[in-house]
Motif scaffolding. Structure first.
Motif, PDB file in Angstrom:
ATOM      1  N   LEU A  34       0.858  -1.183   0.000  1.00 38.23           N
ATOM      2  CA  LEU A  34       0.000   0.000   0.000  1.00 38.23           C
ATOM      3  C   LEU A  34       0.891   1.230   0.000  1.00 38.23           C
ATOM      4  O   LEU A  34       1.870   1.295   0.745  1.00 38.23           O
ATOM      5  CB  LEU A  34      -0.904  -0.010   1.235  1.00 38.23           C
ATOM      6  CG  LEU A  34      -1.927   1.130   1.311  1.00 38.23           C
ATOM      7  CD1 LEU A  34      -3.262   0.610   1.828  1.00 38.23           C
ATOM      8  CD2 LEU A  34      -1.450   2.264   2.205  1.00 38.23           C
ATOM      9  N   SER A  35       0.556   2.190  -0.868  1.00 38.10           N
ATOM     10  CA  SER A  35       1.308   3.449  -0.873  1.00 38.10           C
ATOM     11  C   SER A  35       0.394   4.573  -0.403  1.00 38.10           C
ATOM     12  O   SER A  35      -0.804   4.562  -0.666  1.00 38.10           O
ATOM     13  CB  SER A  35       1.851   3.749  -2.276  1.00 38.10           C
ATOM     14  OG  SER A  35       0.845   4.310  -3.099  1.00 38.10           O
ATOM     15  N   ALA A  36       0.978   5.528   0.309  1.00 36.47           N
ATOM     16  CA  ALA A  36       0.238   6.722   0.741  1.00 36.47           C
ATOM     17  C   ALA A  36       1.222   7.885   0.763  1.00 36.47           C
ATOM     18  O   ALA A  36       2.377   7.719   1.179  1.00 36.47           O
ATOM     19  CB  ALA A  36      -0.358   6.507   2.130  1.00 36.47           C
ATOM     20  N   TYR A  37       0.762   9.023   0.273  1.00 29.37           N
ATOM     21  CA  TYR A  37       1.622  10.206   0.185  1.00 29.37           C
ATOM     22  C   TYR A  37       2.936   9.892  -0.538  1.00 29.37           C
ATOM     23  O   TYR A  37       4.005  10.393  -0.185  1.00 29.37           O
ATOM     24  CB  TYR A  37       1.903  10.789   1.576  1.00 29.37           C
ATOM     25  CG  TYR A  37       0.661  11.281   2.277  1.00 29.37           C
ATOM     26  CD1 TYR A  37      -0.142  12.253   1.678  1.00 29.37           C
ATOM     27  CD2 TYR A  37       0.268  10.773   3.508  1.00 29.37           C
ATOM     28  CE1 TYR A  37      -1.296  12.714   2.304  1.00 29.37           C
ATOM     29  CE2 TYR A  37      -0.885  11.227   4.133  1.00 29.37           C
ATOM     30  CZ  TYR A  37      -1.662  12.196   3.527  1.00 29.37           C
ATOM     31  OH  TYR A  37      -2.810  12.641   4.142  1.00 29.37           O
ATOM     32  N   ASP A  38       2.844   9.016  -1.556  1.00 30.17           N
ATOM     33  CA  ASP A  38       4.000   8.633  -2.381  1.00 30.17           C
ATOM     34  C   ASP A  38       5.073   7.857  -1.606  1.00 30.17           C
ATOM     35  O   ASP A  38       6.210   7.753  -2.043  1.00 30.17           O
ATOM     36  CB  ASP A  38       4.618   9.851  -3.082  1.00 30.17           C
ATOM     37  CG  ASP A  38       3.662  10.452  -4.103  1.00 30.17           C
ATOM     38  OD1 ASP A  38       3.030   9.676  -4.837  1.00 30.17           O
ATOM     39  OD2 ASP A  38       3.533  11.684  -4.160  1.00 30.17           O
TER      40      ASP A  38
END
Length: 298
Positions: free
Chosen positions: A44-48
């Motif tokens: 999972l990616s978040a805020y790059d």
């Protein structure tokens, strides 16, 4: 560092933030042309940033949900799926797809105002150059879905908003018009179906490609209308004027920006490990979205 599986009969081609690509290999050891194996990981990616640990079953939920949506959208646009007959090691989270030349634009449509679109509206009264009515707040429903494309940045870099003129310059006028039309139509169809099941789709990102020989029109690729590519809100809790609760990875973003995480987006430092309860809650939200939409038990 992203690791990938070794799959007999397939050569690893590329790993993105959350997906791995493999080329089928023929008896002569050469890659089979025109086909790729697309594997959805549990990353999972978040805020790059890539999060750790992974979210259990995420790849399978997104793959099954995309396949369901491809069926719902089949009269609007063709998709890239050839077969779900895949190696046992990736069964349930992989599909065999057509090789396409992917468009170098992130096709995004918004049906509700929030996130980066809200920030731009507050500053300029418009989103991606599209003027919007006065008086909108966080969570407002837009009069109709708006096309708000961005650049497609490499891993680790940020996508940047594009005007429609920039999309025309990148893709050509005819293709740009069709990308806008299809992206908005997909979101409108998504909300028609999801709304009847108690979910609002605030915005979505879709990917299009074209056949390498240039034949045929646009083909819908990658994933579609999933909690990773879209913002899903429970319809019964929708209340404009503040951020909405959601079924997507917004839950992870909110934890990251909370005092509990102790992390700052602007620090340039990697985010901390996700606590077990955030991982469990995120998995539960993905599964609930899948079950609500499809009517199937995951």
């Amino acid at each position: 560092m992203t690791t990938h599986l070794e799959l007999p009969g397939y050569a690893h081609v590329y790993s993105g933030k959350v997906r791995d690509l493999y080329a089928p290999v023929g008896p002569d050891g050469a890659p089979v042309p025109d086909q790729l194996l697309l594997v959805a990981s549990d990353r999972l990616s978040a805020y790059d940033w890539m999060m750790s640990p992974e979210i259990p079953d995420k790849g399978a939920v997104l793959t099954r949900l995309s396949l369901w949506w491809f069926d719902q959208l089949s009269d609007l646009v063709p998709n890239h799926v050839l077969s779900t007959d895949v190696p046992a090691a990736v069964a349930g989270r992989a599909v065999l797809v057509r090789t396409l030349d992917m468009l170098k634009v992130e096709a995004i449509a918004r049906a509700y105002l929030t996130g980066g679109g809200l920030e731009e509206y507050q500053a300029k009264g418009s989103v991606s150059g599209v003027a919007l009515p006065d008086g909108l707040v966080d969570g407002s429903r837009l009069p109709e879905p708006v096309f708000t494309p961005t650049t497609k940045a490499p891993v680790g870099e940020h996508d940047l908003p594009m005007t429609f003129a920039e999309v025309e310059a990148a893709l050509g006028v005819e293709v740009a018009v069709e990308v806008s039309r299809l992206t908005r139509a997909i979101l409108a169809r998504g909300n028609e179906i999801a709304g009847a099941r108690g979910i609002l789709i605030a915005d979505t990102k879709v990917e299009f490609g074209v056949a390498p020989d240039g034949s045929g029109g646009l083909v819908l690729a990658d994933e579609v209308l999933t909690p990773d590519s879209s913002r899903f809100w429970p319809a019964e809790l929708w209340e404009p004027g503040h951020p909405q609760p959601s079924f997507d990875k917004q839950y992870v973003r909110e934890w990251l920006t909370s005092a509990e995480s102790g992390w700052s987006k602007s620090s340039g430092e990697p985010p901390p490990e996700l606590p077990a309860q955030v991982v469990e809650q995120t998995r539960a939200k993905y599964v609930e979205a899948y079950e609500r939409l499809t009517g199937e038990t995951f």
